[in-house]
Design a protein around this motif. Structure first.
Motif, PDB file in Angstrom:
ATOM      1  N   GLY B  47      33.915 -28.100  36.262  1.00 58.27           N
ATOM      2  CA  GLY B  47      32.575 -28.300  36.807  1.00 58.27           C
ATOM      3  C   GLY B  47      31.656 -29.145  35.944  1.00 58.27           C
ATOM      4  O   GLY B  47      32.090 -29.858  35.044  1.00 58.27           O
ATOM      5  N   GLY B  48      30.364 -29.065  36.225  1.00 54.81           N
ATOM      6  CA  GLY B  48      29.357 -29.724  35.406  1.00 54.81           C
ATOM      7  C   GLY B  48      29.516 -31.231  35.358  1.00 54.81           C
ATOM      8  O   GLY B  48      29.583 -31.900  36.398  1.00 54.81           O
ATOM      9  N   VAL B  49      29.551 -31.787  34.149  1.00 54.59           N
ATOM     10  CA  VAL B  49      29.679 -33.233  33.966  1.00 54.59           C
ATOM     11  C   VAL B  49      30.987 -33.739  34.585  1.00 54.59           C
ATOM     12  O   VAL B  49      31.034 -34.820  35.176  1.00 54.59           O
ATOM     13  CB  VAL B  49      29.611 -33.587  32.461  1.00 54.59           C
ATOM     14  N   MET B  50      32.042 -32.924  34.467  1.00 53.59           N
ATOM     15  CA  MET B  50      33.333 -33.343  35.027  1.00 53.59           C
ATOM     16  C   MET B  50      33.239 -33.503  36.536  1.00 53.59           C
ATOM     17  O   MET B  50      33.680 -34.498  37.108  1.00 53.59           O
ATOM     18  CB  MET B  50      34.412 -32.318  34.643  1.00 53.59           C
ATOM     19  N   GLU B  51      32.625 -32.522  37.177  1.00 60.94           N
ATOM     20  CA  GLU B  51      32.502 -32.570  38.636  1.00 60.94           C
ATOM     21  C   GLU B  51      31.571 -33.687  39.087  1.00 60.94           C
ATOM     22  O   GLU B  51      31.875 -34.423  40.028  1.00 60.94           O
ATOM     23  CB  GLU B  51      31.985 -31.220  39.155  1.00 60.94           C
ATOM     24  N   ALA B  52      30.449 -33.827  38.389  1.00 62.79           N
ATOM     25  CA  ALA B  52      29.487 -34.859  38.794  1.00 62.79           C
ATOM     26  C   ALA B  52      30.093 -36.250  38.649  1.00 62.79           C
ATOM     27  O   ALA B  52      29.915 -37.117  39.514  1.00 62.79           O
ATOM     28  CB  ALA B  52      28.212 -34.734  37.955  1.00 62.79           C
ATOM     29  N   SER B  53      30.817 -36.478  37.578  1.00 62.75           N
ATOM     30  CA  SER B  53      31.392 -37.811  37.393  1.00 62.75           C
ATOM     31  C   SER B  53      32.494 -38.071  38.424  1.00 62.75           C
ATOM     32  O   SER B  53      32.624 -39.194  38.940  1.00 62.75           O
ATOM     33  CB  SER B  53      31.920 -37.986  35.971  1.00 62.75           C
ATOM     34  N   ALA B  54      33.263 -37.046  38.742  1.00 62.99           N
ATOM     35  CA  ALA B  54      34.309 -37.218  39.761  1.00 62.99           C
ATOM     36  C   ALA B  54      33.679 -37.462  41.134  1.00 62.99           C
ATOM     37  O   ALA B  54      34.160 -38.304  41.914  1.00 62.99           O
ATOM     38  CB  ALA B  54      35.223 -35.989  39.791  1.00 62.99           C
ATOM     39  N   ARG B  55      32.599 -36.766  41.417  1.00 59.26           N
ATOM     40  CA  ARG B  55      31.901 -36.986  42.699  1.00 59.26           C
ATOM     41  C   ARG B  55      31.422 -38.431  42.798  1.00 59.26           C
ATOM     42  O   ARG B  55      31.571 -39.095  43.821  1.00 59.26           O
ATOM     43  CB  ARG B  55      30.719 -36.012  42.817  1.00 59.26           C
ATOM     44  N   GLY B  56      30.862 -38.918  41.695  1.00 55.58           N
ATOM     45  CA  GLY B  56      30.407 -40.309  41.674  1.00 55.58           C
ATOM     46  C   GLY B  56      31.553 -41.277  41.910  1.00 55.58           C
ATOM     47  O   GLY B  56      31.428 -42.238  42.687  1.00 55.58           O
TER      48      GLY B  56
END
Lengths: 167, 167, 167, 167
Positions: B47-56
């Motif tokens: 989650g967190g930074v990992m999820e946000a960057s993957a979403r991007g």
């Protein structure tokens, strides 16, 4: 089960220009005290802090384990059990995992890698300040105030080993 | 050989209280820009930074790889290729090794572990400042002045991705 | 969570003299069928069976991941995502862990290492017989009769992939 | 450098029904002979063949290292140095890498995983036949005739240890 504590000493290899006799004496003293109290010394098996701490442990009649990145032949002369992992830098993580406690002295990015792993996995982690390198950088005033988990900062090998055996 | 760059994004998991919308937007923007330039995004898959960057990265039509510590089921919904390593925290080192470059955002001890590995093995390593956590700690004035090897500190996702593709 | 199955294909590198066109066609067919059914192909990323299966997967428009022992540059041309693990032979174990199922074709000691890991950790493991090497050795009449856990032996890529998706 | 040979003993855990007193005596005898000749015994640290060989090594006053998959507490009582790797089954590969030679006794898929790794990386590998399990399966008449690399098959602990020290 074996009840002897396994204590990792993490620190610079011999080519770190930050190392001087005074720092290496602290590393040797740390190894000596670990062995004197019956601990098994684990380290990366190479030079510098690793060699000095292993030399200290042998002076106290202790057992030393070197978790080497590649070949057995790279082990310093004070390593009883040279384990050639062929894990390269992954072996940093192995050192943190197989120790009951880690003591850091001086160090560069590799030592920071070992300290950060040790703290990540909730192993008691002790940093001896006044030994230059990342050990001194991390101990900077209030640097880690926002980190929930922190290593313990101490000033001497005696305090470090006392802490390592008290966890 | 495949010519697409593999860029790792390292940063806090979702339970880091340092994370806020502004930081996560930077992480998402970073992932978006990596994918827009044809890079493959690698991260820890959680989650967190990992999820946000993957979403991007997915918003830009990119490919995302999650190097997970344990089970595949823990992958965030934006991971195309969830690799369940069963390596636990050793997977931090795997992330640093398999990327051509690492970009760090916020982060705690695990992120420091990944940054320190990436620098240790001489991978170009970029830290986005102004994102709290270890990213801001490491960028402290002159903190690393005595370290021979250093990450590159930048202020924006644009600068970070530009740097990542210029190495 | 990503629902695509991750299927590992394990088998000889290109310098195995046991390999012939007929076996490589089976490997290619296996990769093709995996991709056709929407699976992600994972393999060791090098030549021989690994390359043939990746080529097949690409012919069907699939995604291929190469879990490489060392450098990215060693990846065969059909690998979309070449992961340079720097884990050397430890990467065999990574391949078995990150796949939902393993299919073995021909092979020598490295393939036997991957098959034995896959069975050890209770991953469905399928061996295509009639492909020489350890795949044929293991399938010998009654050889494994005393082993509680066994791979599934099948005769064709079609049966192998059908089994891989039915677990 | 430390000149003591490091010899791995690989074999079944205590819950393998193939194990009987006769096989365990061979494992103990193997450990005894390794230690008697000054070798350091490395094994997976758990029960069955691992425990019997470590017990034998201790009877001869030797040193025993247990490369454990997870917790230190799982080590058998004859392990001097229990290394809790947190590597799970990856530790099989570590055992093969850090030993100068491997001796296999009985065993199931995990032992086959260790034997195949040991042969893959060109470590001298000795299998004691007449100990059931994969040790007997691999020694089947002509089974490995088409494999270029092979373990050495011997019938007794004496022959195994003699071979291990002669490489």
């Amino acid at each position: 089960m074996n009840k002897r504590k396994i204590i990792a000493v993490s620190g610079s290899n011999g080519n770190d220009r930050n190392l001087d006799e005074r720092i290496l004496e602290k590393a040797e003293r740390t190894g000596f005290l670990i062995a004197e109290r019956g601990g098994i010394l684990v380290c990366g098996g190479l030079g510098g802090v690793m060699e000095a701490s292993a030399r200290g442990a042998k002076k106290a009649g202790g057992i030393t384990v070197g978790i080497l990145p590649w070949k057995k032949e790279a082990a310093n002369p004070y390593i009883d059990i040279p384990l050639a992992t062929n894990l390269g830098f992954y072996r940093n993580t192995l050192i943190a995992n197989c120790a009951d406690c880690m003591i850091a002295i001086c160090g560069r990015w590799g030592t920071l890698n070992e300290i950060s792993m040790s703290v990540s996995i909730n192993k008691p982690t002790v940093v001896i300040t006044g030994t230059a390198g990342v050990s001194d950088i991390l101990s900077g005033k209030d640097l880690l105030r926002k980190m929930r988990k922190k290593p313990l900062f101490v000033k001497t090998p005696e305090e470090a080993v006392e802490a390592a055996f008290s966890f």
